[in-house]
Scaffold this active site. Structure first.
Site, PDB file in Angstrom:
ATOM      1  N   GLU A  49      -9.275  -1.797   1.581  1.00 32.66           N
ATOM      2  CA  GLU A  49      -8.804  -0.744   2.500  1.00 32.66           C
ATOM      3  C   GLU A  49      -9.503   0.584   2.216  1.00 32.66           C
ATOM      4  O   GLU A  49      -9.460   1.081   1.084  1.00 32.66           O
ATOM      5  CB  GLU A  49      -7.281  -0.579   2.342  1.00 32.66           C
ATOM      6  CG  GLU A  49      -6.690   0.416   3.326  1.00 32.66           C
ATOM      7  CD  GLU A  49      -5.162   0.530   3.221  1.00 32.66           C
ATOM      8  OE1 GLU A  49      -4.511  -0.459   2.821  1.00 32.66           O
ATOM      9  OE2 GLU A  49      -4.655   1.608   3.537  1.00 32.66           O
ATOM     10  N   LYS A 101       4.528   0.436  -0.276  1.00 27.75           N
ATOM     11  CA  LYS A 101       3.244  -0.202   0.059  1.00 27.75           C
ATOM     12  C   LYS A 101       2.100   0.695  -0.426  1.00 27.75           C
ATOM     13  O   LYS A 101       1.090   0.212  -0.942  1.00 27.75           O
ATOM     14  CB  LYS A 101       3.161  -0.437   1.575  1.00 27.75           C
ATOM     15  CG  LYS A 101       1.974  -1.259   2.020  1.00 27.75           C
ATOM     16  CD  LYS A 101       0.726  -0.442   2.282  1.00 27.75           C
ATOM     17  CE  LYS A 101      -0.430  -1.315   2.740  1.00 27.75           C
ATOM     18  NZ  LYS A 101      -1.698  -0.594   2.823  1.00 27.75           N
TER      19      LYS A 101
HETATM   20  C1  MEV Z   1      -1.409   3.115   3.780  1.00 25.13           C
HETATM   21  O1  MEV Z   1      -2.091   2.001   3.252  1.00 25.13           O
HETATM   22  C2  MEV Z   1      -0.333   3.584   2.826  1.00 25.13           C
HETATM   23  C3  MEV Z   1       0.543   4.718   3.328  1.00 25.13           C
HETATM   24  O2  MEV Z   1       1.146   4.348   4.576  1.00 25.13           O
HETATM   25  C4  MEV Z   1       1.597   4.958   2.278  1.00 25.13           C
HETATM   26  C5  MEV Z   1       2.696   5.926   2.687  1.00 25.13           C
HETATM   27  O3  MEV Z   1       2.992   6.041   3.893  1.00 25.13           O
HETATM   28  O4  MEV Z   1       3.288   6.511   1.772  1.00 25.13           O
HETATM   29  C6  MEV Z   1      -0.252   5.947   3.591  1.00 25.13           C
END
Ligand code: MEV
Length: 438
Positions: free
Chosen positions: A85, A280
């Site tokens: 990612e 996540k």
């Molecule tokens: C994206 O991979 C992860 C986020 O959505 C985490 C979050 O919202 O804290 C940016």
């Protein structure tokens, strides 16, 4: 199309590829060429990778990046991260740099106990089972000596075994619930081998126990397996600094920033929809290091999410507060990791990653992994509560779009000039490329 095949696993790699190509692809030759183009030119290295799993056709690349400048317990580290990612590694690096001038990360392993269970059915008088267990408990240790000998030399082994009555959950359901210390290995094979021996001992000793009736002697072992839920194998990572010290380019008002940040964490503490995404983001950092160091990210994921729901409601893994002008941000996560055994001595890039981390013990790796998770969470919340996530993310994602459209160097340079001053969205980039190519 889609014909079943007998004996697929017995085919050679070439034969497997040919069968797949013929069965599923309109241009088999192209599919074959693509699969083979990912083979390593070093045949020995390729064979090593082929043999990690079954039915291997080729390799599936994931980039291995690094996030430098991590000050952890007063020592600088460069953290290897295997992740597909965009913007995750950049975010980790940014957090590392930010905290390196504000005292760095502190990490502490709180405990390291692993768990395994023999699940069994016993139909009879419970008081007799309790007596039986007390009488034969030492045999579970004695009969596993050949398995535990080496682990004991390293300071690990079986910590305890208890009998658990689970008949309130399922009729006649009992467990041997065992705890283990596995030192620098993740311990899955060690634990499962011990458990399977416990199961044998349990059945044999029950048959010989005179107080049991014929039915009571017939203990039915359903399964013996470690648990990936390790709530007593916990590491804590934290950062803190005076609120005023949070000030920098995108944080002009540190008091306001700290308050918004704490509120963002509180929302994840009380709102499961947000908690899942919040966690996540933490897993972006954790999984990437777990993967780069050859550890089992599925086990880590399962254990951590169970821990996030330990109160009965899924909640944030991290917490934040402002106390007497000091901003603190921390997380506690269960992590069953190994730095010996498994892939750690087999996969050349895993060995390289571990060497980059100066060959850590399992406990030191737990600290690094937890810090990577906290750093990632800090970066995400910092963006979310200030500029929004898309600005930074799309800048990093721009390269993927450029690759999708196979842009040449001249096109890339015009695009990058233009998007220095314009918001990057997928459609804006596509429109710009199409206009440029007209
Ligand atoms: C994206 O991979 C992860 C986020 O959505 C985490 C979050 O919202 O804290 C940016």
């Amino acid at each position: 199309m889609n014909n079943p095949i007998a004996g697929f696993s017995k085919l050679s790699k070439e034969e497997k590829i040919n069968w797949i190509a013929k069965e599923y692809f309109s241009t088999p030759a192209t599919a074959i060429a693509l699969l083979k183009s990912y083979w390593n030119s070093d045949a020995k290295l390729q064979k090593l990778h082929d043999e990690f799993i079954e039915n291997t056709l080729t390799n599936f690349y994931i980039p291995l990046g690094v996030a430098p400048n991590f000050l952890i317990n007063n020592k600088f580290s460069t953290i290897p991260m295997a992740i597909e990612e965009s913007s995750v590694v950049a975010a980790a690096s940014k957090s590392a740099k930010f905290w390196s001038t504000r005292g760095g990360f502190k990490a502490t392993v709180i405990n390291t106990e692993k768990i395994g269970q023999v699940h069994f059915i016993y139909k009879g008088d419970e008081s007799k089972l309790v007596l039986f267990f007390a009488q034969v408990k030492s045999k579970f240790f004695a009969n596993t000596e050949s398995i535990t000998k080496n682990m004991q030399k390293r300071g690990g082994g079986i910590l305890d075994i208890i009998l658990q009555d689970k008949t309130n959950l399922l009729p006649n359901y009992f467990q041997l619930h065992a705890t283990f210390e596995t030192k620098d290995s993740m311990g899955a094979n060690f634990i499962n081998s011990c458990l399977e021996q416990f199961a044998k001992t349990l059945k044999e000793e029950a048959l010989a126990f005179e107080l049991f009736t014929a039915e009571e002697k017939e203990i039915q072992v359903i399964m013996s397996i470690l648990s990936n839920y390790v709530p007593n194998c916990i590491v804590r990572a934290e950062v803190s600094c005076p609120v005023e010290d949070l000030k920098e380019k995108h944080i002009e008002n540190p008091v306001d920033f700290a308050q918004r940040f704490v509120q963002a964490v509180q929302i994840a503490e009380v709102e499961p929809f947000r908690a899942v995404t919040h966690n996540k983001g933490i897993m972006n950092g954790i999984d990437a290091v777990v993967l780069a160091t050859g550890n089992d990210f599925r086990a880590v994921e399962a254990g951590i999410h169970a821990y996030a729901a330990k109160s009965g409601q899924y909640s944030s893994l991290s917490h934040a507060k402002i106390d007497n002008g000091i901003f603190s941000f921390w997380l506690e996560v269960p992590l069953a990791l190994g730095t010996v055994g498994g892939l750690t001595s087999l996969h050349p890039l895993v060995k390289l990653s571990l060497e980059m981390l100066e060959n850590p013990s399992a406990q030191e790796l737990m600290e690094v992994v937890a810090v990577a998770g906290l750093a990632q969470n800090f970066a995400a919340l910092r963006s979310l509560t200030t500029t929004g996530i898309q600005e930074g993310h799309m800048k990093m994602h721009l390269n993927n779009i450029l690759n999708q459209f196979d842009t040449n160097d001249d096109e890339r340079s015009s695009i990058s000039k233009h998007f220095k001053h314009h918001a990057v969205t997928h459609s804006a980039v596509v429109d710009f490329i199409e206009a440029m190519r007209k």
